[in-house]
Design a protein around this motif. Structure first.
Motif, short mmCIF file in Angstrom:
data_model
loop_
_atom_site.label_atom_id
_atom_site.label_comp_id
_atom_site.label_asym_id
_atom_site.label_seq_id
_atom_site.Cartn_x
_atom_site.Cartn_y
_atom_site.Cartn_z
N LYS A 88 -10.61 -3.84 -4.12
CA LYS A 88 -9.92 -3.15 -2.90
C LYS A 88 -8.82 -4.32 -2.62
CE LYS A 88 -13.15 -0.03 -2.26
NZ LYS A 88 -13.99 -0.32 -3.29
N CYS A 89 -7.84 -3.68 -1.82
CA CYS A 89 -6.75 -4.56 -1.50
C CYS A 89 -6.40 -4.34 0.08
CB CYS A 89 -5.38 -4.25 -2.19
SG CYS A 89 -4.16 -5.26 -1.89
N VAL A 90 -6.55 -5.20 0.99
CA VAL A 90 -6.32 -4.85 2.25
C VAL A 90 -4.92 -5.43 2.82
CG1 VAL A 90 -6.99 -5.23 4.86
CG2 VAL A 90 -8.73 -5.18 2.95
N VAL A 91 -4.03 -4.56 3.21
CA VAL A 91 -2.63 -4.92 3.66
C VAL A 91 -2.67 -4.79 5.24
CG1 VAL A 91 -0.15 -4.17 3.43
CG2 VAL A 91 -2.02 -3.78 1.39
N ILE A 123 -7.06 4.08 0.22
CA ILE A 123 -8.44 4.59 0.47
C ILE A 123 -8.24 4.80 2.12
CG2 ILE A 123 -10.80 3.71 1.05
CD1 ILE A 123 -10.10 2.04 -1.41
N CYS A 124 -7.65 4.08 2.86
CA CYS A 124 -7.34 4.53 4.22
C CYS A 124 -6.34 3.75 4.95
CB CYS A 124 -8.80 3.73 4.86
SG CYS A 124 -8.78 4.44 6.70
N ILE A 125 -5.56 4.47 5.76
CA ILE A 125 -4.32 4.12 6.01
C ILE A 125 -4.12 4.12 7.67
CG2 ILE A 125 -3.07 4.03 4.03
CD1 ILE A 125 -1.60 6.46 5.13
N SER A 126 -3.39 3.14 8.35
CA SER A 126 -3.03 3.63 9.80
C SER A 126 -1.72 4.46 9.94
CB SER A 126 -2.48 2.27 10.29
OG SER A 126 -1.46 1.77 9.69
N LYS A 127 -1.57 5.32 11.06
CA LYS A 127 -0.71 6.13 11.08
C LYS A 127 0.89 5.59 10.61
CE LYS A 127 1.01 9.02 14.79
NZ LYS A 127 0.86 9.29 16.10
N ILE A 139 -5.77 0.43 3.28
CA ILE A 139 -6.89 -0.49 2.18
C ILE A 139 -6.45 0.43 0.70
CG2 ILE A 139 -9.06 -0.65 1.53
CD1 ILE A 139 -9.93 -0.93 4.44
N ILE A 140 -6.07 -0.32 -0.11
CA ILE A 140 -5.61 0.21 -1.30
C ILE A 140 -6.85 0.03 -2.55
CG2 ILE A 140 -4.01 0.33 -3.25
CD1 ILE A 140 -2.13 -1.08 -1.35
#
Length: 155
Positions: free
Chosen positions: A114-117, A40-44, A31-32
């Motif tokens: 926000k942007c969800v990838v 903001i938050c990312i996976s491994k 999430i950007i």
């Protein structure tokens, strides 16, 4: 501006969004913050560098580019508009993981800020992937009316 308690609640909420995507077949996601480009938050093992962030913004703003990079992998644009970008790798895509993980698809969906990838393997259905991304977008906009995508039209 959020106070410290609200920031902690949001951090946990965003971590739960990432966990939901990973639990449902996505192998990379994040999430950007659209204004700053901060993750903001990312996976491994996932990151979006500044150049990749700029490519995303350009596509949201109407660029006619046929490809873009996410986490070092090249995706070819299937569809893009001011709120959604979808793309796929090819067997010849150069990148970090496309040869390891096979063909990949990506969905990028934005709210006002926000942007969800989400990156998923080609064998996962597109409809299911879209469903999970849309559930997160719906949750973000329900919790903060200022994130509502309809606000983009008013600017």
């Amino acid at each position: 501006m959020l106070n410290k308690e609200e920031e902690e609640i949001n951090k946990v909420r965003f971590e739960n969004y990432i966990k939901k995507l990973i639990d449902n077949g996505f192998f990379k996601c994040g999430i950007i913050d659209i204004d700053s480009g901060d993750m903001i938050c990312i996976s491994k093992e996932f990151n979006i560098c500044y150049v990749e962030y700029q490519e995303i913004l350009n596509l949201f703003n109407g660029s006619s580019s046929i490809s873009f990079l996410i986490n070092g992998d090249r995706y070819f644009v299937n569809t893009s508009d001011d709120i959604r970008i979808q793309g796929k790798t090819t067997l010849k895509s150069s990148g970090n993981t496309s040869t390891i993980n096979g063909l990949q698809s990506v969905i990028i969906r934005r709210t006002k800020g926000k942007c969800v990838v989400g990156v998923f393997k080609e064998n996962q259905t597109q409809q299911l992937a879209e469903k999970y991304i849309e559930e997160i977008i719906d949750d973000i906009t329900k919790l903060n009316i200022n994130e509502n995508i309809s606000n983009l039209i008013e600017e």
